[in-house]
Design an enzyme around this catalytic site. Structure first.
Site, PDB file in Angstrom:
ATOM      1  N   VAL A  12       0.781  -1.123   0.109  1.00  0.00           N
ATOM      2  CA  VAL A  12      -0.068   0.147   0.077  1.00  0.00           C
ATOM      3  C   VAL A  12       0.920   1.236  -0.031  1.00  0.00           C
ATOM      4  O   VAL A  12       0.589   2.048  -1.027  1.00  0.00           O
ATOM      5  CB  VAL A  12      -0.901  -0.037   1.023  1.00  0.00           C
ATOM      6  CG1 VAL A  12      -1.686   1.263   1.503  1.00  0.00           C
ATOM      7  CG2 VAL A  12      -1.780  -1.124   1.197  1.00  0.00           C
ATOM      8  N   GLU A 151      -7.851   2.042   1.495  1.00  0.00           N
ATOM      9  CA  GLU A 151      -7.253   1.990  -0.097  1.00  0.00           C
ATOM     10  C   GLU A 151      -8.119   0.674  -0.690  1.00  0.00           C
ATOM     11  O   GLU A 151      -8.571  -0.493   0.202  1.00  0.00           O
ATOM     12  CB  GLU A 151      -5.941   1.463  -0.209  1.00  0.00           C
ATOM     13  CG  GLU A 151      -5.241   0.427   0.703  1.00  0.00           C
ATOM     14  CD  GLU A 151      -5.519  -1.091   0.148  1.00  0.00           C
ATOM     15  OE1 GLU A 151      -5.435  -1.831   1.291  1.00  0.00           O
ATOM     16  OE2 GLU A 151      -5.826  -1.278  -0.923  1.00  0.00           O
ATOM     17  N   PHE A 152      -8.281   0.841  -1.871  1.00  0.00           N
ATOM     18  CA  PHE A 152      -9.076  -0.429  -2.546  1.00  0.00           C
ATOM     19  C   PHE A 152      -8.295  -0.890  -3.668  1.00  0.00           C
ATOM     20  O   PHE A 152      -8.703  -1.223  -4.907  1.00  0.00           O
ATOM     21  CB  PHE A 152     -10.475  -0.052  -3.153  1.00  0.00           C
ATOM     22  CG  PHE A 152     -11.428   0.515  -2.034  1.00  0.00           C
ATOM     23  CD1 PHE A 152     -11.245   1.925  -1.982  1.00  0.00           C
ATOM     24  CD2 PHE A 152     -12.103  -0.314  -1.289  1.00  0.00           C
ATOM     25  CE1 PHE A 152     -11.989   2.468  -0.770  1.00  0.00           C
ATOM     26  CE2 PHE A 152     -12.905   0.468  -0.176  1.00  0.00           C
ATOM     27  CZ  PHE A 152     -12.766   1.645   0.145  1.00  0.00           C
ATOM     28  N   LEU A 153      -6.872  -1.222  -3.501  1.00  0.00           N
ATOM     29  CA  LEU A 153      -5.842  -1.761  -4.454  1.00  0.00           C
ATOM     30  C   LEU A 153      -5.828  -3.121  -4.505  1.00  0.00           C
ATOM     31  O   LEU A 153      -5.626  -3.854  -3.584  1.00  0.00           O
ATOM     32  CB  LEU A 153      -4.422  -1.029  -4.226  1.00  0.00           C
ATOM     33  CG  LEU A 153      -4.506   0.523  -3.778  1.00  0.00           C
ATOM     34  CD1 LEU A 153      -3.181   0.624  -3.481  1.00  0.00           C
ATOM     35  CD2 LEU A 153      -5.092   1.232  -4.981  1.00  0.00           C
ATOM     36  N   ASN A 210     -14.787  -5.423   0.969  1.00  0.00           N
ATOM     37  CA  ASN A 210     -13.907  -6.729   0.767  1.00  0.00           C
ATOM     38  C   ASN A 210     -14.923  -7.820   1.099  1.00  0.00           C
ATOM     39  O   ASN A 210     -14.773  -8.910   0.455  1.00  0.00           O
ATOM     40  CB  ASN A 210     -12.759  -6.625   1.733  1.00  0.00           C
ATOM     41  CG  ASN A 210     -11.500  -6.028   0.835  1.00  0.00           C
ATOM     42  OD1 ASN A 210     -11.507  -5.341  -0.416  1.00  0.00           O
ATOM     43  ND2 ASN A 210     -10.162  -6.055   1.623  1.00  0.00           N
ATOM     44  N   ALA A 254     -14.822 -18.712 -10.807  1.00  0.00           N
ATOM     45  CA  ALA A 254     -14.847 -19.807  -9.947  1.00  0.00           C
ATOM     46  C   ALA A 254     -13.132 -20.324  -9.802  1.00  0.00           C
ATOM     47  O   ALA A 254     -12.292 -20.250 -10.653  1.00  0.00           O
ATOM     48  CB  ALA A 254     -15.707 -21.209 -10.361  1.00  0.00           C
ATOM     49  N   CYS A 262      -5.846  -9.926   2.290  1.00  0.00           N
ATOM     50  CA  CYS A 262      -6.981  -8.974   2.874  1.00  0.00           C
ATOM     51  C   CYS A 262      -8.401  -9.640   3.148  1.00  0.00           C
ATOM     52  O   CYS A 262      -8.916  -9.557   4.074  1.00  0.00           O
ATOM     53  CB  CYS A 262      -7.217  -7.855   1.567  1.00  0.00           C
ATOM     54  SG  CYS A 262      -5.996  -6.683   1.327  1.00  0.00           S
ATOM     55  N   LYS A 265      -8.679 -11.868   6.086  1.00  0.00           N
ATOM     56  CA  LYS A 265      -8.054 -11.054   7.211  1.00  0.00           C
ATOM     57  C   LYS A 265      -9.498 -10.347   7.700  1.00  0.00           C
ATOM     58  O   LYS A 265      -9.670 -10.019   8.868  1.00  0.00           O
ATOM     59  CB  LYS A 265      -6.967 -10.190   7.137  1.00  0.00           C
ATOM     60  CG  LYS A 265      -6.587  -9.488   8.182  1.00  0.00           C
ATOM     61  CD  LYS A 265      -5.034  -8.632   7.846  1.00  0.00           C
ATOM     62  CE  LYS A 265      -5.281  -7.603   6.938  1.00  0.00           C
ATOM     63  NZ  LYS A 265      -4.836  -6.298   7.416  1.00  0.00           N
TER      64      LYS A 265
HETATM   65  C1  UDX Z   1      -8.654  -7.234  -2.695  1.00  0.00           C
HETATM   66  C2  UDX Z   1      -9.703  -5.948  -2.863  1.00  0.00           C
HETATM   67  O1  UDX Z   1      -9.914  -6.421  -4.642  1.00  0.00           O
HETATM   68  C3  UDX Z   1      -9.022  -4.713  -3.038  1.00  0.00           C
HETATM   69  O2  UDX Z   1     -10.144  -3.936  -3.200  1.00  0.00           O
HETATM   70  C4  UDX Z   1      -8.424  -4.502  -1.702  1.00  0.00           C
HETATM   71  O3  UDX Z   1      -7.960  -3.260  -1.598  1.00  0.00           O
HETATM   72  C5  UDX Z   1      -7.491  -5.517  -1.320  1.00  0.00           C
HETATM   73  O4  UDX Z   1      -7.927  -6.603  -1.448  1.00  0.00           O
HETATM   74  P1  UDX Z   1      -6.602  -8.540  -3.716  1.00  0.00           P
HETATM   75  O5  UDX Z   1      -6.629  -9.142  -2.436  1.00  0.00           O
HETATM   76  O6  UDX Z   1      -5.404  -7.833  -4.296  1.00  0.00           O
HETATM   77  O7  UDX Z   1      -7.448  -7.232  -3.812  1.00  0.00           O
HETATM   78  O8  UDX Z   1      -7.169  -9.712  -4.754  1.00  0.00           O
HETATM   79  P2  UDX Z   1      -8.399  -9.694  -5.731  1.00  0.00           P
HETATM   80  O9  UDX Z   1      -8.131  -9.422  -7.216  1.00  0.00           O
HETATM   81  O10 UDX Z   1      -9.369  -8.921  -5.084  1.00  0.00           O
HETATM   82  O11 UDX Z   1      -8.502 -11.183  -5.443  1.00  0.00           O
HETATM   83  C6  UDX Z   1      -8.965 -11.675  -4.047  1.00  0.00           C
HETATM   84  C7  UDX Z   1      -9.021 -13.084  -4.111  1.00  0.00           C
HETATM   85  O12 UDX Z   1     -10.254 -13.603  -4.478  1.00  0.00           O
HETATM   86  C8  UDX Z   1      -7.914 -13.913  -4.641  1.00  0.00           C
HETATM   87  O13 UDX Z   1      -7.360 -15.182  -4.222  1.00  0.00           O
HETATM   88  C9  UDX Z   1      -8.356 -14.020  -6.162  1.00  0.00           C
HETATM   89  O14 UDX Z   1      -7.741 -15.443  -6.802  1.00  0.00           O
HETATM   90  C10 UDX Z   1      -9.756 -14.411  -5.568  1.00  0.00           C
HETATM   91  N1  UDX Z   1     -10.835 -14.261  -7.045  1.00  0.00           N
HETATM   92  C11 UDX Z   1     -11.057 -13.028  -7.312  1.00  0.00           C
HETATM   93  C12 UDX Z   1     -11.565 -15.203  -7.351  1.00  0.00           C
HETATM   94  O15 UDX Z   1     -11.152 -16.299  -6.879  1.00  0.00           O
HETATM   95  N2  UDX Z   1     -12.270 -15.303  -8.310  1.00  0.00           N
HETATM   96  C13 UDX Z   1     -12.675 -13.946  -8.796  1.00  0.00           C
HETATM   97  O16 UDX Z   1     -13.597 -13.736  -9.731  1.00  0.00           O
HETATM   98  C14 UDX Z   1     -12.001 -12.731  -8.222  1.00  0.00           C
END
Ligand code: UDX
Length: 433
Positions: A12, A151-153, A210, A254, A262, A265
């Site tokens: 972040v 943040e929403f990164l 989240n 899927a 994130c 947690k």
């Molecule tokens: C997430 C949130 O999207 C973000 O806004 C926040 O700030 C931090 O947490 P991130 O953890 O980087 O971001 O990953 P993300 O792309 O959201 O995926 C999260 C988990 O869900 C991953 O394990 C991903 O593989 C899984 N996922 C996501 C799926 O299994 N299917 C999907 O369609 C999307």
């Protein structure tokens, strides 16, 4: 142009610091990790793998808007805004470790000799910003105004998500919003909405967002289980659902379950918070449970494909493609369960091997070349959607494996091609062979 001090150069802090420099501010990023800061100053090593980040950092260092150091005391009184972006990991009991946050707060109290805005970008349990404000009010004679700015990164897309966000959420308890308008001028000029709430609401928006996204993922994974039993097509199910604007197609792919630093947690933090208020939130608990159970379901399915002691090539160790991060990675968790059951594991990942080694030690063998990992394997398990796994050399793979079985947990392969090449193919969300 504001003078910004960012404390913490993790996923972040480093992205936020570089992007604030990119949109015109003067930014100094601080971290207590000497080696990390040395690598950032010399340009020899960016501590995280993040698309576009390296260039962004080097460009802004060159144009004199981005600096790195280890000692925050030199910069606090030259800054307009201090941004706290340090880690808030969970301990073994699932409670938030405030060590890094509290250290920042005490350092700011110790060194601040002027009024300051202190922005909390770290994901913190609801109520933390108000608690920090109380500490400042009691222990500092200066006006240190706490603002929540979650943040929403997404990892892998973090630079893009910062510069082109769906919204900026600001939790602020004062009427004067000038500092925020200055901080996000360029984004606001690009039409990004800045939502102003109080601090607690801003913190809750982060957790609720989240948790809801995780719920979508857990939901489609359960639909995939059903689809496998009934002969459905999970990709069309997701597409058909997503055509409904109220549902939306995103986060309906899927897979092996959600991981990362994130989703798992944040859901646990909301569950813990609700329990501390004697609130029962069964939906949140079932999302977390569904995700945990998924790993065991997948392992049972793999056991039915193989004989004991078989060799499995695991393609993908990170929790998703586009990052080197293996925190709460479904792949790591499933490897641990498979190892406990006596399977021999050979692991590959384009970016995540170093961090996977920190989690798995020498319990498995690691390979830089995926075909070396597949050599003499009885099963190839695709766990992350890296491009390398979308264009596998079928002939080469068939030639090096002992048994030609593939289990695709990310729907990245062309099933018909593999079947024609003599593979037994299992794809998440589709009825098995
Ligand atoms: C997430 C949130 O999207 C973000 O806004 C926040 O700030 C931090 O947490 P991130 O953890 O980087 O971001 O990953 P993300 O792309 O959201 O995926 C999260 C988990 O869900 C991953 O394990 C991903 O593989 C899984 N996922 C996501 C799926 O299994 N299917 C999907 O369609 C999307």
């Amino acid at each position: 142009m504001l003078r910004i001090l960012v404390i913490g150069t993790g996923y972040v802090g480093l992205v936020s610091g570089a992007c604030f420099a990119e949109i015109g501010h003067h930014v100094t990023c601080i971290d207590r990790d000497n080696a990390k800061i040395d690598g950032l100053i010399s340009g020899s090593k960016i501590p995280i793998y993040e698309k576009g980040l390296n260039d962004l950092i080097e460009d802004n260092k060159k144009n004199g808007r981005l600096y790195f150091d280890i000692d925050m005391s030199k910069y606090i009184n030259e800054s307009d805004v201090v941004i706290i972006a340090v880690g808030t990991p969970l301990d073994e009991k699932g409670q938030t470790n405030f060590e890094y946050i509290d250290h920042c707060v005490s350092e700011i109290i110790k060194f601040a000799q002027k009024d300051l805005y202190v922005i909390i970008k770290s994901t913190v349990p609801v109520g933390t910003c108000d608690r920090i404000q109380m500490q400042f009010n009691i222990k500092s004679k200066f006006s240190l105004e706490v603002i929540s700015n979650p943040e929403f990164l997404r990892e892998g897309e973090a630079v893009n998500d910062f510069l082109f966000p769906d919204r900026v959420v600001i939790g602020i308890n004062i009427q004067d919003k000038k500092i925020i308008r200055k901080l996000y001028t360029q984004l606001e000029q690009n039409g990004v909405e800045i939502l102003y709430t109080n601090r607690v609401t801003a913190e809750l928006i982060k957790y609720a967002s989240n948790s809801f996204l995780a719920a979508k993922v857990a939901f489609i994974n359960e639909m995939a289980d059903l689809s496998e039993e009934l002969g459905g097509d999970i990709s069309s199910i997701a597409y058909g659902m997503g055509l409904d604007k109220r549902i939306g197609r995103a986060f309906l792919n899927a897979g092996p379950g959600f991981g990362g630093s994130c989703f798992p947690k944040d859901i646990k933090a909301l569950i813990n918070l609700s329990e501390s208020k004697d609130l029962n939130l069964p939906l949140l608990k079932s999302i977390d449970l569904s995700n945990q159970n998924r790993y065991h379901k997948i392992v049972r399915k793999i056991e039915r494909m193989l004989t004991g002691g078989s060799t499995i090539a695991v393609l993908g160790l990170t929790y998703k493609a586009g990052t080197d991060d293996t925190r709460c990675s479904p792949s790591i968790r499933i490897i641990q369960l498979l190892s406990e059951k006596g399977f021999k594991i050979k692991g590959h990942d384009p970016q995540g091997i170093n961090k996977a080694k920190q989690e798995l030690g020498n319990s498995i063998r690691f390979f830089d070349d995926l075909y070396d990992a597949a050599q003499d394997a009885d099963l190839c398990l695709i766990m992350t959607e890296w491009n390398e796994y979308k264009n596998l050399d079928l002939v080469r793979l068939a030639g090096c494996m002992k048994n030609k079985k593939i289990y695709d947990l990310r729907q990245v392969i062309n099933k018909d091609d593999f079947v024609k090449s003599g593979f037994k193919v299992t794809v998440v969300g589709y009825q098995g062979e």
